[in-house]
Design an enzyme around this catalytic site. Structure first.
Site, PDB file in Angstrom:
ATOM      1  N   GLU A  37       0.825  -1.204   0.000  1.00 26.89           N
ATOM      2  CA  GLU A  37       0.000   0.000   0.000  1.00 26.89           C
ATOM      3  C   GLU A  37       0.855   1.248   0.000  1.00 26.89           C
ATOM      4  OE1 GLU A  37      -4.040  -1.178   2.351  1.00 26.89           O
ATOM      5  OE2 GLU A  37      -2.292  -0.759   3.562  1.00 26.89           O
ATOM      6  N   CYS A  56       3.462   8.613   0.958  1.00 27.12           N
ATOM      7  CA  CYS A  56       4.049   7.711   1.941  1.00 27.12           C
ATOM      8  C   CYS A  56       4.146   6.327   1.299  1.00 27.12           C
ATOM      9  CB  CYS A  56       3.147   7.675   3.174  1.00 27.12           C
ATOM     10  SG  CYS A  56       3.728   6.521   4.423  1.00 27.12           S
ATOM     11  N   CYS A  76       6.060  -6.496   8.314  1.00 30.32           N
ATOM     12  CA  CYS A  76       7.172  -5.947   9.102  1.00 30.32           C
ATOM     13  C   CYS A  76       7.529  -6.941  10.195  1.00 30.32           C
ATOM     14  CB  CYS A  76       6.755  -4.610   9.726  1.00 30.32           C
ATOM     15  SG  CYS A  76       8.126  -3.761  10.532  1.00 30.32           S
ATOM     16  N   CYS A 108       5.733  -3.525  16.474  1.00 29.93           N
ATOM     17  CA  CYS A 108       5.423  -2.436  17.409  1.00 29.93           C
ATOM     18  C   CYS A 108       3.965  -2.617  17.820  1.00 29.93           C
ATOM     19  CB  CYS A 108       5.636  -1.078  16.742  1.00 29.93           C
ATOM     20  SG  CYS A 108       7.318  -0.843  16.176  1.00 29.93           S
ATOM     21  N   CYS A 167       0.985  -0.712  16.225  1.00 23.97           N
ATOM     22  CA  CYS A 167       0.994  -0.560  14.762  1.00 23.97           C
ATOM     23  C   CYS A 167       0.258  -1.712  14.080  1.00 23.97           C
ATOM     24  CB  CYS A 167       2.443  -0.499  14.285  1.00 23.97           C
ATOM     25  SG  CYS A 167       2.590  -0.581  12.505  1.00 23.97           S
ATOM     26  N   LEU A 223      10.618   7.186  17.913  1.00 23.94           N
ATOM     27  CA  LEU A 223      11.081   7.026  19.295  1.00 23.94           C
ATOM     28  C   LEU A 223       9.933   6.527  20.183  1.00 23.94           C
ATOM     29  CD1 LEU A 223      13.543   7.478  21.202  1.00 23.94           C
ATOM     30  CD2 LEU A 223      12.590   9.725  21.692  1.00 23.94           C
ATOM     31  N   CYS A 232      -1.072   6.793   9.787  1.00 24.26           N
ATOM     32  CA  CYS A 232       0.169   6.212  10.271  1.00 24.26           C
ATOM     33  C   CYS A 232      -0.079   4.940  11.089  1.00 24.26           C
ATOM     34  CB  CYS A 232       0.851   7.248  11.144  1.00 24.26           C
ATOM     35  SG  CYS A 232       2.460   6.747  11.664  1.00 24.26           S
TER      36      CYS A 232
HETATM   37  S1  SF4 Z   1       5.639   1.043  13.326  1.00 23.06           S
HETATM   38 FE1  SF4 Z   1       4.829  -0.751  12.267  1.00 23.06          FE
HETATM   39  S2  SF4 Z   1       5.740  -0.734  10.222  1.00 23.06           S
HETATM   40 FE2  SF4 Z   1       6.929   0.661  11.531  1.00 23.06          FE
HETATM   41  S3  SF4 Z   1       8.565  -0.622  12.359  1.00 23.06           S
HETATM   42 FE3  SF4 Z   1       6.929  -0.731  13.864  1.00 23.06          FE
HETATM   43  S4  SF4 Z   1       5.749  -2.547  13.260  1.00 23.06           S
HETATM   44 FE4  SF4 Z   1       7.042  -2.023  11.526  1.00 23.06          FE
END
Ligand code: SF4
Length: 361
Positions: A103, A116, A123, A127, A130, A230, A348
């Site tokens: 995407e 973006c 990934c 996180c 996310c 961060l 985001c």
């Molecule tokens: S915010 Fe999401 S896309 Fe970015 S590094 Fe962390 S898990 Fe991966």
């Protein structure tokens, strides 16, 4: 003109400029003195003017166009879904040639338009806040797949020649760019190439979750703006929301950011998603100031966008403003980033596709 005996069509976007020159030499058999000129003509026509059909490149002799048609193609992956948010944000879901999906999101603003783009499908970093992180890593994108996203968006927006619509490019979509370092580096080289897309280093931002051992190298080799995700002022909190902090501590990141800022002579943007009751206290703001005092930087406070199944809540707006004021009063730049494209999960940390896990490139 001598020709390669192997009649296999190459994809233009899978070649960087040096490889394109080699292609003209080895596949087309063009004489040495014309290689640079012809490669530049083709490069400019595709990247600057959005050429889709080699036959339209009338500045090339017909014989050469015929040869190019035999040995190279300018096909791009297809858009399989397009969503437009009420606020003008557009999200495209693209099916790559290998059927993986990626995407990218265009965010128009009054004076600029930001695209973006993604560097991986999925990934590895997980996180906790996310949505992309809930999708396992499927693959690293190769540089052509990173550039394809830009070309597809430009085509959709009819944004050729003067680059009025996409003014800035951020590698903040799916994935950790520094875990796909070589492809990101080549893609940024192509983005920066003056005969092509011609985005200056100050128009491109690479965002990292903090892969400390790549930051100094990126300063020398990539040299764009750097955004560091961060998201917390202490290792304890950061580890809770970003497992990568177990490997690279805030102390390491600070040292690397000092080096990055010294080499590029630019401020680093600290990204800080605000999670209610997790990282948004006054104490957190004061600890963040201590970090900000150590290298040139500014902070972007980001509204958290909840997604189905997530355990965090967004910090309320007035609390974000309070947090921001504490930082500003200490003499640092703090902005609150308005969330865009929430209704299409284009904001985001909300990107996620349904590609299945396959082996990493
Ligand atoms: S915010 Fe999401 S896309 Fe970015 S590094 Fe962390 S898990 Fe991966």
């Amino acid at each position: 003109m001598t020709k390669s005996t192997v009649n296999q069509s190459k994809n233009f976007f899978e070649l960087n400029f040096d490889q394109l020159k080699i292609f003209f030499k080895e596949d087309i058999g063009l004489e040495q003195k014309k290689i640079s000129m012809r490669a530049t003509q083709l490069w400019q026509s595709i990247y600057k003017k959005g050429l889709k059909n080699i036959n339209d490149l009338s500045t090339l002799p017909k014989e050469l166009r015929d040869e190019l048609n035999r040995f190279i193609n300018i096909k791009k992956p297809q858009i399989i879904k397009k969503q437009k948010s009420d606020d003008g944000t557009i999200k495209w879901l693209i099916k790559l040639f290998d059927n993986n999906e990626v995407e990218c999101v265009f965010i128009p603003e009054k004076t600029r338009g930001t695209l973006c783009i993604s560097s991986q499908v999925g990934c590895t970093l997980n996180c906790r806040f996310c949505h992309t992180g809930t999708q396992r890593l499927v693959k690293n994108l190769n540089f052509s797949e990173i550039i394809d996203q830009v070309m597809i968006a430009k085509e959709e927006l009819n944004d050729w020649q003067e680059q009025k619509k996409i003014t800035n490019i951020v590698l903040m979509g799916m994935g950790e760019p520094f875990y796909n370092y070589d492809n990101v580096k080549t893609a940024v080289d192509i983005l920066k190439n003056k005969d092509g897309l011609n985005y200056g280093t100050k128009k491109i931002t690479v965002s990292t979750a903090g892969i400390a051992d790549k930051i100094a190298l990126a300063a020398k080799e990539i040299g764009t703006y750097l955004a560091l995700s961060l998201h917390a002022p202490t290792d304890e909190i950061r580890e809770l929301i970003m497992p990568i902090n177990k490997k690279f501590k805030i102390k390491d990141l600070i040292e690397q950011c000092k080096t990055y800022a010294k080499i590029t002579k630019e401020k680093i943007t600290l990204e800080y998603v605000m999670l209610r009751g997790i990282n948004d206290s006054e104490i957190c703001a004061k600890l963040l100031i201590k970090i900000m005092a150590q290298f040139p930087c500014k902070v972007n406070l980001i509204e958290f966008n909840p997604w189905p199944g997530v355990n965090y809540l967004p910090t309320e707006r007035k609390e974000m403003e309070k947090f921001s004021e504490i930082i500003q009063k200490a003499g640092y730049i703090s902005t609150i980033r308005r969330s865009r494209g929430q209704d299409i999960l284009g904001a985001c940390g909300q990107l996620r596709t349904e590609s299945l896990r396959k082996k990493i490139n």
